[in-house]
Scaffold this motif. Structure first.
Motif, PDB file in Angstrom:
ATOM      1  N   VAL A 173     -48.875  82.526 -33.214  1.00  0.00           N
ATOM      2  CA  VAL A 173     -47.419  82.564 -33.339  1.00  0.00           C
ATOM      3  C   VAL A 173     -46.812  81.892 -32.115  1.00  0.00           C
ATOM      4  CG1 VAL A 173     -45.378  84.032 -33.519  1.00  0.00           C
ATOM      5  CG2 VAL A 173     -47.495  84.688 -34.692  1.00  0.00           C
ATOM      6  N   GLY A 174     -46.010  80.862 -32.338  1.00  0.00           N
ATOM      7  CA  GLY A 174     -45.381  80.161 -31.228  1.00  0.00           C
ATOM      8  C   GLY A 174     -45.173  78.701 -31.561  1.00  0.00           C
ATOM      9  N   ARG A 175     -44.498  78.014 -30.654  1.00  0.00           N
ATOM     10  CA  ARG A 175     -44.160  76.609 -30.893  1.00  0.00           C
ATOM     11  C   ARG A 175     -44.489  75.769 -29.666  1.00  0.00           C
ATOM     12  NH1 ARG A 175     -38.195  74.275 -32.751  1.00  0.00           N
ATOM     13  NH2 ARG A 175     -38.731  72.049 -32.667  1.00  0.00           N
ATOM     14  N   ASP A 176     -45.181  74.672 -29.902  1.00  0.00           N
ATOM     15  CA  ASP A 176     -45.459  73.686 -28.856  1.00  0.00           C
ATOM     16  C   ASP A 176     -45.661  72.352 -29.565  1.00  0.00           C
ATOM     17  OD1 ASP A 176     -46.376  72.040 -26.853  1.00  0.00           O
ATOM     18  OD2 ASP A 176     -47.724  73.523 -25.965  1.00  0.00           O
ATOM     19  N   ASP A 177     -44.561  71.658 -29.825  1.00  0.00           N
ATOM     20  CA  ASP A 177     -44.619  70.430 -30.622  1.00  0.00           C
ATOM     21  C   ASP A 177     -45.532  69.384 -29.996  1.00  0.00           C
ATOM     22  OD1 ASP A 177     -42.858  71.589 -32.381  1.00  0.00           O
ATOM     23  OD2 ASP A 177     -41.077  70.634 -31.524  1.00  0.00           O
ATOM     24  N   ALA A 178     -45.579  69.337 -28.668  1.00  0.00           N
ATOM     25  CA  ALA A 178     -46.379  68.312 -27.999  1.00  0.00           C
ATOM     26  C   ALA A 178     -47.871  68.543 -28.186  1.00  0.00           C
ATOM     27  CB  ALA A 178     -46.031  68.279 -26.510  1.00  0.00           C
ATOM     28  N   ASN A 179     -48.299  69.806 -28.190  1.00  0.00           N
ATOM     29  CA  ASN A 179     -49.731  70.109 -28.230  1.00  0.00           C
ATOM     30  C   ASN A 179     -50.230  70.626 -29.574  1.00  0.00           C
ATOM     31  OD1 ASN A 179     -50.797  69.671 -25.402  1.00  0.00           O
ATOM     32  ND2 ASN A 179     -49.060  71.012 -24.951  1.00  0.00           N
ATOM     33  N   LEU A 180     -49.329  70.874 -30.526  1.00  0.00           N
ATOM     34  CA  LEU A 180     -49.765  71.400 -31.819  1.00  0.00           C
ATOM     35  C   LEU A 180     -50.733  70.465 -32.542  1.00  0.00           C
ATOM     36  CD1 LEU A 180     -49.691  73.500 -34.056  1.00  0.00           C
ATOM     37  CD2 LEU A 180     -47.605  72.398 -34.932  1.00  0.00           C
ATOM     38  N   PRO A 181     -50.459  69.154 -32.650  1.00  0.00           N
ATOM     39  CA  PRO A 181     -51.420  68.283 -33.356  1.00  0.00           C
ATOM     40  C   PRO A 181     -52.812  68.326 -32.734  1.00  0.00           C
ATOM     41  CG  PRO A 181     -49.328  67.152 -33.043  1.00  0.00           C
ATOM     42  CD  PRO A 181     -49.258  68.407 -32.226  1.00  0.00           C
ATOM     43  N   TRP A 182     -52.866  68.361 -31.417  1.00  0.00           N
ATOM     44  CA  TRP A 182     -54.156  68.414 -30.730  1.00  0.00           C
ATOM     45  C   TRP A 182     -54.878  69.722 -31.040  1.00  0.00           C
ATOM     46  CZ3 TRP A 182     -55.243  70.956 -25.666  1.00  0.00           C
ATOM     47  CH2 TRP A 182     -56.531  70.660 -25.206  1.00  0.00           C
ATOM     48  N   CYS A 183     -54.137  70.844 -31.060  1.00  0.00           N
ATOM     49  CA  CYS A 183     -54.755  72.144 -31.360  1.00  0.00           C
ATOM     50  C   CYS A 183     -55.226  72.207 -32.810  1.00  0.00           C
ATOM     51  CB  CYS A 183     -53.769  73.273 -31.061  1.00  0.00           C
ATOM     52  SG  CYS A 183     -53.467  73.540 -29.295  1.00  0.00           S
ATOM     53  N   LEU A 184     -54.455  71.630 -33.723  1.00  0.00           N
ATOM     54  CA  LEU A 184     -54.881  71.587 -35.121  1.00  0.00           C
ATOM     55  C   LEU A 184     -56.159  70.774 -35.272  1.00  0.00           C
ATOM     56  CD1 LEU A 184     -51.424  71.048 -36.884  1.00  0.00           C
ATOM     57  CD2 LEU A 184     -52.828  73.115 -36.961  1.00  0.00           C
ATOM     58  N   ASP A 185     -56.206  69.644 -34.583  1.00  0.00           N
ATOM     59  CA  ASP A 185     -57.410  68.808 -34.633  1.00  0.00           C
ATOM     60  C   ASP A 185     -58.602  69.534 -34.024  1.00  0.00           C
ATOM     61  OD1 ASP A 185     -58.741  66.104 -34.971  1.00  0.00           O
ATOM     62  OD2 ASP A 185     -58.940  66.368 -32.801  1.00  0.00           O
TER      63      ASP A 185
END
Length: 407
Positions: A252-264
């Motif tokens: 739960v949370g938001r980090d637009d800059a690092n979200l794609p990297w975490c998903l990958d």
């Protein structure tokens, strides 16, 4: 400018911050304290760029302006607030002025919610925790931030500094040359009614159904916005080592800059199907009610709110000693603590332990709630008001303490 109201002398208080709201850390601190001060009859003014969730509260707001600085991101916010907050408060008279960010203006009280140089040192140390002396002083980030840090905490610029934890107090003394006798440690708090064990009964089934989680799944929860600093990539690596078939992870949370990297990263680790990225939520208390354990392997923190929120909710907490936890928690009694959050094997071992040991799970849930109750926002407000009265009395010896009573 102290006024007689009710049963005692009450104060005119100015609190200065970028935002006042339920969300975030600094934002929530000002939100909780300003409301409680006003309910005691104090005249409370909040100087902020924006504010939310304050309908019906007897708090007066004043907007802090700024100028656009495209491309500077957080630096734009810091620089704008540094100059414009001081200009906004000038011309007003208060018994107490209390600033929660960097500003060129002089205040009675300044709260240090964290040290950017400390986080920079962690990143330059390969993401590993470092001390408050040699490691920090060797950091480029420390050298860049040092003028601002020193200026903000110079002795003549404040009467007292509130540190949220002993580790922040050490950084103020070692990195900013703040006199130790000027520093008061007052940790953050929690609302034990909003974050309550009964949330499990109220919200568990609905939240699990919303995210296609089974009733017998063991759900680990992470709450935070700055994913890298708060250790989400490290948690994903640890979770990949927890091979229990019923284990799930809610983020739960938001980090637009690092979200794609975490998903990958979750894809590469093979845990994407067992991990739910929820995004930001206005009902975080419901997610505590839906989970079985809270994991927070943060790399740098002054005094995080979320471990206390989880504990108040009756949820076992696994976190690092770097979250201000060493001042509040006892390893094996009311939480499980680890020294190095970058050791994914160690974090995974703690996760497997809490998943399998039902007696430990119950002990941490009960003891954690008991500990959290000692750190209510009412208690934090009482300690902060006591500091205010000490300062106000020194400025005007005729001032008597404000009335006591429930918030």
């Amino acid at each position: 400018m102290t006024h007689e109201r009710g049963h005692g002398r009450l104060m005119k208080i100015a609190m200065v911050t970028y935002e006042c709201s339920r969300r975030g850390g600094v934002e929530r601190v000002v939100f909780e304290l300003s409301r409680r001060f006003a309910r005691r009859g104090h005249e409370v003014h909040v100087f902020a760029h924006q504010w939310f969730d304050m309908e019906g509260e007897a708090v007066q707001f004043h907007r802090v302006g700024g100028i656009p600085m495209p491309g500077l991101g957080l630096s734009s916010r810091i620089l704008n607030f540094f100059f414009f907050s001081g200009w906004a408060i000038r011309g007003h008279a208060f018994d107490i002025t209390h600033c929660h960010l960097y500003s060129h203006h002089r205040y009675d009280v300044v709260t240090c919610h964290g040290n950017p140089a400390g986080w920079a040192a962690v990143m330059l140390n390969g993401g590993r925790p470092t001390g408050t002396t040699l490691g920090h002083k060797a950091a480029v980030g420390y050298r860049l931030m040092r003028p601002l840090l020193l200026y903000n905490y110079l002795p003549h610029r404040h009467k007292r500094v509130i540190a949220l934890s002993e580790s922040i107090k050490e950084e103020l003394v070692n990195l900013c040359n703040t006199p130790e006798e000027r520093i008061v440690v007052i940790p953050n708090g929690v609302d034990p009614e909003e974050f309550h064990p009964d949330n499990r009964r109220r919200f568990r089934d609905a939240i699990r159904q919303r995210h296609a989680l089974q009733s017998d799944d063991f759900v680990f929860l992470f709450v935070g916005n700055a994913f890298r600093r708060k250790g989400l990539p490290l948690l994903l690596e640890a979770f990949a080592k927890v091979q229990e078939p019923t284990a799930r992870l809610l983020v739960v949370g938001r980090d637009d800059a690092n979200l794609p990297w975490c998903l990958d990263l979750a894809d590469r680790l093979g845990i994407r199907g067992r991990t739910v990225f929820v995004g930001p939520s206005e009902v975080v208390n419901q997610y505590y009610g839906a989970c079985d354990a809270f994991v927070f392997p943060t790399l740098y923190e002054a005094c995080a709110l979320v471990p206390l929120e989880a504990m108040a909710s009756g949820v076992p907490v696994l976190t690092t000693r770097l979250a201000g936890a060493r001042d509040v928690l006892t390893d094996g009694c009311d939480a499980l603590l680890f020294d190095d959050p970058t050791d994914s094997h160690l974090v995974a071992e703690h996760m497997r332990r809490i998943l399998r040991d039902t007696s430990l799970h119950e002990q941490l849930a009960v003891s954690g709630r008991t500990t959290a109750e000692r750190y209510s926002w009412d208690a934090v407000a009482e300690r902060t008001l006591a500091l205010y009265h000490e300062i106000a009395s020194a400025k005007a010896p005729h001032i008597s303490p404000a009335s006591t009573g429930a918030f």
